[in-house]
Design an enzyme around this catalytic site. Structure first.
Site, short mmCIF file in Angstrom:
data_model
loop_
_atom_site.label_atom_id
_atom_site.label_comp_id
_atom_site.label_asym_id
_atom_site.label_seq_id
_atom_site.Cartn_x
_atom_site.Cartn_y
_atom_site.Cartn_z
N ASP A 137 76.00 -50.61 1.56
CA ASP A 137 76.06 -51.96 1.03
C ASP A 137 75.93 -52.92 2.22
O ASP A 137 76.11 -52.49 3.37
CB ASP A 137 77.41 -52.16 0.31
CG ASP A 137 77.59 -53.58 -0.19
OD1 ASP A 137 76.61 -54.18 -0.66
OD2 ASP A 137 78.73 -54.11 -0.11
N ASP B 66 76.91 -56.99 2.44
CA ASP B 66 78.02 -57.93 2.65
C ASP B 66 79.35 -57.17 2.77
O ASP B 66 79.71 -56.39 1.89
CB ASP B 66 78.12 -58.92 1.48
CG ASP B 66 76.88 -59.79 1.35
OD1 ASP B 66 76.54 -60.49 2.32
OD2 ASP B 66 76.24 -59.77 0.27
N ASN C 56 73.96 -55.92 -4.26
CA ASN C 56 73.93 -56.68 -5.52
C ASN C 56 73.52 -58.13 -5.30
O ASN C 56 73.27 -58.85 -6.27
CB ASN C 56 75.32 -56.66 -6.19
CG ASN C 56 75.53 -55.42 -7.05
OD1 ASN C 56 74.63 -54.58 -7.17
ND2 ASN C 56 76.70 -55.31 -7.65
N ASN C 57 73.50 -58.57 -4.06
CA ASN C 57 73.16 -59.95 -3.74
C ASN C 57 71.68 -60.19 -4.07
O ASN C 57 70.79 -59.57 -3.50
CB ASN C 57 73.42 -60.17 -2.25
CG ASN C 57 73.30 -61.62 -1.85
OD1 ASN C 57 72.44 -62.34 -2.35
ND2 ASN C 57 74.17 -62.06 -0.97
N HIS D 13 82.21 -64.76 -6.12
CA HIS D 13 82.08 -64.42 -4.71
C HIS D 13 83.00 -65.31 -3.90
O HIS D 13 83.14 -66.50 -4.21
CB HIS D 13 80.64 -64.63 -4.23
CG HIS D 13 79.64 -63.85 -5.00
ND1 HIS D 13 79.40 -62.52 -4.78
CD2 HIS D 13 78.85 -64.21 -6.03
CE1 HIS D 13 78.49 -62.09 -5.64
NE2 HIS D 13 78.13 -63.10 -6.42
N LYS E 13 74.69 -52.40 -8.92
CA LYS E 13 75.84 -51.50 -8.88
C LYS E 13 76.96 -52.03 -9.78
O LYS E 13 77.14 -53.23 -9.83
CB LYS E 13 76.38 -51.40 -7.44
CG LYS E 13 75.40 -50.81 -6.44
CD LYS E 13 75.93 -50.94 -5.02
CE LYS E 13 75.79 -52.36 -4.48
NZ LYS E 13 76.18 -52.50 -3.07
N ASP F 170 82.20 -51.59 0.52
CA ASP F 170 83.50 -52.25 0.73
C ASP F 170 84.19 -52.63 -0.59
O ASP F 170 85.30 -53.14 -0.57
CB ASP F 170 83.34 -53.51 1.58
CG ASP F 170 82.70 -54.65 0.81
OD1 ASP F 170 81.69 -54.39 0.10
OD2 ASP F 170 83.20 -55.78 0.87
#
Lengths: 307, 307
Positions: free
Chosen positions: A29, A31, A63-64, A190, A221, A246
């Site tokens: 991942d 971020d 996912n961003n 977020h 995800k 994370d």
């Protein structure tokens, strides 16, 4: 092995080496894992370089949806990751475009409620887009606004220009059950600097799900599609793949859903206490959020890689 | 009586008379019951007039939050209901204001995402309001926009001027668990002319619930509060009250939740088939959506009233 004792292993010395020997593919991942905002996690560029040097394949799964892949390449380069190629980056924006083109094979236009990163990926994939640009005639309302009969799918992502009119139009398109309903990712919110939060794609999707009485197909995800998207291009063996993330409810659950080994890194959102809570839970579903391994930071790879 | 046989009774002759004798209070939903848009249901004004002449108390209980009560009085008058007073009208906007003032006793301002009907009712109730007027400085973002430290509640209703910025601000306010989270009503969508739909308060509430990881307290039907609001002013006995509505999941469930007798009228959204489905269901929860009585239209009251 008793069900309760599996997971949350802190790797030491040769164990880390053995894990690396067993895996051919490492999925990160972004971020909270390899960077936080505009700062790379210490040692992360070196970890990526050494993994590749050892012959591992490295992928980035995020996912961003705000950036197209080409902007990710620029960001990697800016933060010191010198050898990351566009083909190694799988964002929910890219994968949504791939889903619409290759899986749904949508024959028509896509009505998009999302940011420019999503629009760009759809355009790059050759998927026709109806984008709301907010230049409607004065007096336009949901009663009289034009609706495009060629729209065959609605895609919702993160959109700071979200309005009632976009929501209403999308609701009207979705009254036709032949029109697909997709969401880039399920992220509810977020964190922002200064303790604020911003609503995520999952929040906007919830509004449209309620208004349309339908459920979106979610691409990001923890759903399996992003792994399938990588596997379709790179012939990945799940048993020889490791997912590093994370967030327990997205990254780790995603790894579990796809049959990958999973590793939680503590440089982002989730904590060791949260992982332990999932481990202590009686619910089987919650067990899927328990990581196999936990590291303080992906810098912990360095010792095993530098030997 | 066997559980399966209760409900959906079509009243005939003396049965209607007996029901009316047993009830002192009649609560009507508005849209789909006494009017559809700008057209009164045939006979409805006469029904209301004759009920009052027989000494019954009549109330109007609507989830529609778009108008303040004074505008409802005008609409009643315009459609031929000559004797309806403001005090008999209980909208989700009015009841939300009453809840904030009298139940929550909110000490501070309310951040409102809703239409002018809600704002007006809050102002009439003396509840201080922070209204988003969209005149922000250019360059204002969720990162730097001012947040009012006096906000102690967030209220969401139907809002055609809903934006991402409003959603983001409300999410930030709700990070403080002392800030109340209210919604006028749960309606997911509303039918429009020409087969279109428009998102309801419930849709906007779903977005904010997801972004804030909190659940709203919902004021409108089917929750009990609107009945408590009427009862606090008129000393109503539930056993002597009849709720007449057109939506099983709001009006009829509301009546069941409050211990009222319930009547479905077929001039609006729900059908006899849907009522029968709930009746045939094994789920106890679904049984609460089964009306005691069914009429084609509230004009069916006339025969019993004119005798």
């Amino acid at each position: 092995m008793a069900g309760g004792s599996r997971g949350c292993v802190t790797l030491r010395g040769s164990q880390f080496q053995e894990l690396l020997d067993a895996k051919h593919n490492v999925l990160f991942d972004c971020d909270g894992v390899i960077w936080n905002g505009e700062t790379a996690v210490t040692g992360a560029p070196e970890v990526v370089r050494l993994l590749k040097q050892r012959g591992k394949r490295v992928f980035f799964v995020t996912n961003n949806c705000t950036r197209p892949r080409e902007n990710y390449v620029q960001k990697f380069s800016r933060l010191g990751f010198t050898e990351v190629a566009e083909e190694e980056i799988f964002s929910s924006a890219y994968c949504s475009a791939a889903y619409l083109r290759d899986v749904a094979k949508v024959q028509g236009k896509v009505y998009v409620i999302a940011c420019s990163g999503v629009i760009k990926e759809l355009q790059d994939a050759g998927v026709p887009v109806v984008e709301e640009v907010g230049d409607e005639e004065p007096g336009t309302t949901i009663y009289n606004c034009p609706l495009d009969p060629d729209v065959k799918a609605v895609l919702v992502g993160y959109d700071e220009n979200f309005t009632f009119m976009k929501l209403a139009k999308a609701s009207c398109y979705l009254m036709n059950s032949d029109v697909l309903f997709l969401a880039t990712d399920p992220d509810p919110w977020h964190p922002l600097r200064g303790g604020r939060i911003t609503p995520g794609s999952g929040s906007l999707t919830a509004a449209l799900e309620t208004a349309s009485s339908r459920k979106a197909t979610v691409i990001g995800k923890p759903s399996r599609f992003m792994f399938e998207c990588i596997a379709s291009q790179f012939d990945l063996d799940p048993a020889r793949s490791l997912m590093v993330g994370d967030r327990l409810e997205t990254d780790i659950l995603f790894g579990s859903n796809c049959g990958l080994s999973t590793m939680l890194t503590l440089t982002g959102v989730s904590t060791m206490e949260e992982a332990q809570k999932y481990k202590d839970s009686e619910s089987l579903e919650r067990k899927d959020c328990v990581p196999d391994y936990v590291v303080e930071s992906i810098a912990d790879f360095l010792e095993a890689l530098e030997e």
